[in-house]
Design a protein around this motif. Structure first.
Motif, PDB file in Angstrom:
ATOM      1  N   ASP A 179      24.844  -9.203  -6.152  1.00  0.00           N
ATOM      2  CA  ASP A 179      26.297  -9.370  -7.145  1.00  0.00           C
ATOM      3  C   ASP A 179      25.386 -10.375  -8.269  1.00  0.00           C
ATOM      4  N   LEU A 180      25.549  -9.700  -9.498  1.00  0.00           N
ATOM      5  CA  LEU A 180      24.923 -10.352 -10.563  1.00  0.00           C
ATOM      6  C   LEU A 180      25.419 -11.834 -10.614  1.00  0.00           C
ATOM      7  N   ASN A 181      26.803 -12.029 -10.382  1.00  0.00           N
ATOM      8  CA  ASN A 181      27.263 -13.391 -10.474  1.00  0.00           C
ATOM      9  C   ASN A 181      26.649 -14.448  -9.605  1.00  0.00           C
ATOM     10  N   GLU A 188      32.715  -0.338   0.585  1.00  0.00           N
ATOM     11  CA  GLU A 188      32.423  -1.578  -0.199  1.00  0.00           C
ATOM     12  C   GLU A 188      31.744  -2.821   0.893  1.00  0.00           C
ATOM     13  N   GLY A 189      30.745  -3.512   0.242  1.00  0.00           N
ATOM     14  CA  GLY A 189      30.180  -4.575   0.943  1.00  0.00           C
ATOM     15  C   GLY A 189      28.883  -4.067   1.769  1.00  0.00           C
ATOM     16  N   SER A 190      28.558  -2.848   1.500  1.00  0.00           N
ATOM     17  CA  SER A 190      27.644  -2.169   2.512  1.00  0.00           C
ATOM     18  C   SER A 190      26.157  -2.616   2.422  1.00  0.00           C
ATOM     19  N   VAL A 191      25.839  -3.155   0.746  1.00  0.00           N
ATOM     20  CA  VAL A 191      24.366  -3.260   0.540  1.00  0.00           C
ATOM     21  C   VAL A 191      24.298  -4.942   0.992  1.00  0.00           C
ATOM     22  N   LYS A 192      25.240  -6.071   0.860  1.00  0.00           N
ATOM     23  CA  LYS A 192      25.121  -7.031   1.320  1.00  0.00           C
ATOM     24  C   LYS A 192      24.997  -7.160   2.915  1.00  0.00           C
ATOM     25  N   ALA A 193      25.612  -6.363   3.655  1.00  0.00           N
ATOM     26  CA  ALA A 193      25.506  -6.184   5.016  1.00  0.00           C
ATOM     27  C   ALA A 193      24.146  -5.723   5.638  1.00  0.00           C
ATOM     28  N   ALA A 194      23.401  -4.760   4.648  1.00  0.00           N
ATOM     29  CA  ALA A 194      22.054  -4.173   4.754  1.00  0.00           C
ATOM     30  C   ALA A 194      21.220  -5.407   4.591  1.00  0.00           C
ATOM     31  N   ALA A 195      21.508  -6.198   3.604  1.00  0.00           N
ATOM     32  CA  ALA A 195      20.540  -7.276   3.306  1.00  0.00           C
ATOM     33  C   ALA A 195      20.432  -8.362   4.119  1.00  0.00           C
ATOM     34  N   ARG A 220      38.513  -0.401   3.101  1.00  0.00           N
ATOM     35  CA  ARG A 220      37.254   0.242   2.698  1.00  0.00           C
ATOM     36  C   ARG A 220      36.137  -0.552   2.794  1.00  0.00           C
ATOM     37  N   CYS A 221      36.376  -1.778   3.547  1.00  0.00           N
ATOM     38  CA  CYS A 221      35.269  -2.837   3.912  1.00  0.00           C
ATOM     39  C   CYS A 221      34.232  -2.174   4.850  1.00  0.00           C
ATOM     40  N   ILE A 222      32.931  -2.732   4.766  1.00  0.00           N
ATOM     41  CA  ILE A 222      31.915  -2.231   5.764  1.00  0.00           C
ATOM     42  C   ILE A 222      32.262  -2.724   7.070  1.00  0.00           C
ATOM     43  N   THR A 223      32.993  -3.946   7.232  1.00  0.00           N
ATOM     44  CA  THR A 223      33.045  -4.277   8.546  1.00  0.00           C
ATOM     45  C   THR A 223      33.863  -3.381   9.559  1.00  0.00           C
ATOM     46  N   TYR A 277      32.090 -12.615   8.438  1.00  0.00           N
ATOM     47  CA  TYR A 277      31.907 -13.840   7.376  1.00  0.00           C
ATOM     48  C   TYR A 277      32.913 -13.899   6.263  1.00  0.00           C
ATOM     49  N   PHE A 278      33.417 -15.046   6.273  1.00  0.00           N
ATOM     50  CA  PHE A 278      34.510 -15.316   5.181  1.00  0.00           C
ATOM     51  C   PHE A 278      34.213 -16.693   4.757  1.00  0.00           C
ATOM     52  N   GLU A 279      34.880 -16.721   3.061  1.00  0.00           N
ATOM     53  CA  GLU A 279      34.486 -18.115   2.490  1.00  0.00           C
ATOM     54  C   GLU A 279      36.089 -18.693   2.753  1.00  0.00           C
ATOM     55  N   GLY A 280      36.385 -19.939   2.521  1.00  0.00           N
ATOM     56  CA  GLY A 280      37.526 -20.346   2.480  1.00  0.00           C
ATOM     57  C   GLY A 280      38.119 -21.134   3.707  1.00  0.00           C
ATOM     58  N   SER A 281      38.918 -21.904   3.864  1.00  0.00           N
ATOM     59  CA  SER A 281      39.691 -22.555   5.126  1.00  0.00           C
ATOM     60  C   SER A 281      40.969 -22.835   5.073  1.00  0.00           C
ATOM     61  N   SER A 282      41.634 -22.249   4.094  1.00  0.00           N
ATOM     62  CA  SER A 282      43.291 -22.434   4.233  1.00  0.00           C
ATOM     63  C   SER A 282      43.852 -21.034   4.781  1.00  0.00           C
ATOM     64  N   ASP A 283      45.009 -20.683   4.022  1.00  0.00           N
ATOM     65  CA  ASP A 283      45.824 -19.318   4.568  1.00  0.00           C
ATOM     66  C   ASP A 283      45.012 -18.219   4.082  1.00  0.00           C
ATOM     67  N   ILE A 284      44.127 -18.392   2.939  1.00  0.00           N
ATOM     68  CA  ILE A 284      43.637 -17.217   2.317  1.00  0.00           C
ATOM     69  C   ILE A 284      41.977 -17.496   2.678  1.00  0.00           C
ATOM     70  N   LEU A 285      41.510 -16.245   3.110  1.00  0.00           N
ATOM     71  CA  LEU A 285      40.285 -16.363   3.290  1.00  0.00           C
ATOM     72  C   LEU A 285      39.537 -15.088   2.555  1.00  0.00           C
ATOM     73  N   THR A 286      38.447 -15.303   1.852  1.00  0.00           N
ATOM     74  CA  THR A 286      37.715 -14.273   1.308  1.00  0.00           C
ATOM     75  C   THR A 286      36.661 -13.579   1.924  1.00  0.00           C
ATOM     76  N   CYS A 287      36.493 -12.245   1.900  1.00  0.00           N
ATOM     77  CA  CYS A 287      35.445 -11.555   2.616  1.00  0.00           C
ATOM     78  C   CYS A 287      34.156 -11.872   1.985  1.00  0.00           C
ATOM     79  N   GLU A 288      33.214 -12.193   2.641  1.00  0.00           N
ATOM     80  CA  GLU A 288      31.869 -12.209   2.173  1.00  0.00           C
ATOM     81  C   GLU A 288      31.144 -10.756   1.716  1.00  0.00           C
ATOM     82  N   TYR A 289      31.594  -9.830   2.325  1.00  0.00           N
ATOM     83  CA  TYR A 289      31.082  -8.598   2.096  1.00  0.00           C
ATOM     84  C   TYR A 289      31.595  -7.865   0.790  1.00  0.00           C
TER      85      TYR A 289
END
Length: 361
Positions: free
Chosen positions: A12-14, A111-118, A330-333, A342-354
């Motif tokens: 991800d460029l960001n 979606e998320g496949s390249v991060k999974a490969a990395a 559509r997530c690779i998981t 893998y997820f980011e966040g700790s409340s009721d909403i988690l963001t998938c790392e992939y």
């Protein structure tokens, strides 16, 4: 540091600061001006290209980039000709190829496949498009085109037209342009193909101006850059849904009569019918030049990564949640069941790392 974070991957460029992007843009400009100075810079290096989806420009521009740098290429452009057809999983394929190559480039429909490969690859990996998620080297191509043709990346009003829901090039470029001062966005689509809410939320949170319209005629008057996209049949669940949207927006000479004289027209290509052939002769049409610029920015990216120029971006920022499933079908998981959740966040909403999808828990 985990082993996978020793490489400079581009998922991800960001993940990287704007200063890193600007260094790449400057290097691409140097290569464009004096390509002979870089002709032997990757002598003896091997690039593996793993294209699980059809591609012309991205695949061939990466291949050409490596060859012009003096390197060589291995890989496949059709998974049916590889062990993937025998049921080999993503990890095993990429682990093997990364043992042969110095750098890998991968395109995949999930979606998320390249991060999974990395996570398990033994060389750096570049995301050449993962489903409808991200396409960072197209974003770099777009940024380089804007910089070369407009002379700046600031204070531009960009109109995006077409499939804004599924267009990974649109999502990536909008995210990138929020890092430059004065960016404004006009979003032209049918309600069914509107920009995803999470990106509009990001624009609102950052204080960026954006407007949603359904008429290209209305939008074209005020924009500096028109970014056309095709209605992507492969992203629809059925042919009927695709046909309902197909042909919704077509740019022709008549529409361009109302546009600025210094407008530039971009398109990630391939086009279907959204830009009439007659527009090709208009000096504002820059999409073929845009494809050529893509070769130079990819040369710069390969050169920079193989020299390990910069600090690797962390692949994983969150932690494993064993009992949480990503809500994005559509997530690779969901395809590669061995992957840690893998997820980011700790409340009721988690963001998938992939795939960056938000999941309620």
């Amino acid at each position: 540091m985990p082993d996978y974070e020793k490489y400079i991957n581009l998922i991800d460029l960001n993940d990287y600061p704007v200063s890193w992007w600007n260094e790449l843009l400057s290097l691409a400009h140097e290569i464009k001006q004096s390509p002979e100075d870089y002709a032997k810079s990757c002598d003896g290096r091997i690039m593996g290209t793993l294209f699980y989806e059809p591609s012309t420009r991205t695949q061939m521009s990466f291949q050409t980039a490596m060859l012009r740098l003096g390197g060589t290429i291995i890989g496949f452009d059709n998974p049916a000709t590889s062990s993937v057809a025998k049921g080999e999983n993503l990890k095993d394929t990429t682990k093997i190829v990364s043992g042969y190559a110095d750098i890998m480039v991968m395109r995949h429909p999930v979606e998320g496949s390249v991060k999974a490969a990395a996570l398990t690859a033994d060389c750096p990996i570049i995301n050449a498009g993962d489903g409808g998620h991200l396409h960072p080297t197209q974003t770099l191509t777009d940024l380089f085109t804007l910089k070369e043709e407009k002379g700046t990346l600031e204070n531009l009003t960009i109109g995006f037209c077409g499939d804004l829901k599924n267009g990974r090039t649109v999502h990536s470029l909008i995210k990138a342009m929020t890092c430059y001062k004065g960016s404004r966005f006009i979003l032209v689509s049918t309600p069914e193909l509107a920009l995803p809410t999470y990106i509009k939320d990001m624009l609102s949170a950052g204080g960026f101006y954006y407007k949603e319209v359904t008429s290209l005629d209305e939008a074209i008057v005020d924009i500096d850059v028109l970014y056309m996209t095709r209605i992507q049949q492969e992203r629809f669940a059925s042919e009927r849904e695709y046909l309902e949207q197909k042909g919704a927006y077509i740019l022709d000479k008549n529409k361009l009569k109302r546009a600025k004289s210094d407008l530039i027209i971009l398109h990630p290509l391939p086009r279907v019918d959204e830009i009439a052939i007659e527009v090709d002769e208009d000096p504002r049409a820059m999409y073929f030049e845009q494809a050529r610029y893509g070769m130079y920015i990819r040369m710069a990216l390969i050169y920079k990564i193989l020299r390990n120029s910069g600090k690797p971006a962390p692949l994983i920022k969150g932690r494993v949640h064993k009992d949480v499933e990503c809500s994005n079908p559509r997530c690779i998981t969901h395809k590669e069941r061995y992957l840690p959740h893998y997820f980011e966040g700790s409340s009721d909403i988690l963001t998938c790392e992939y795939c960056d999808n938000r999941t309620l828990v």
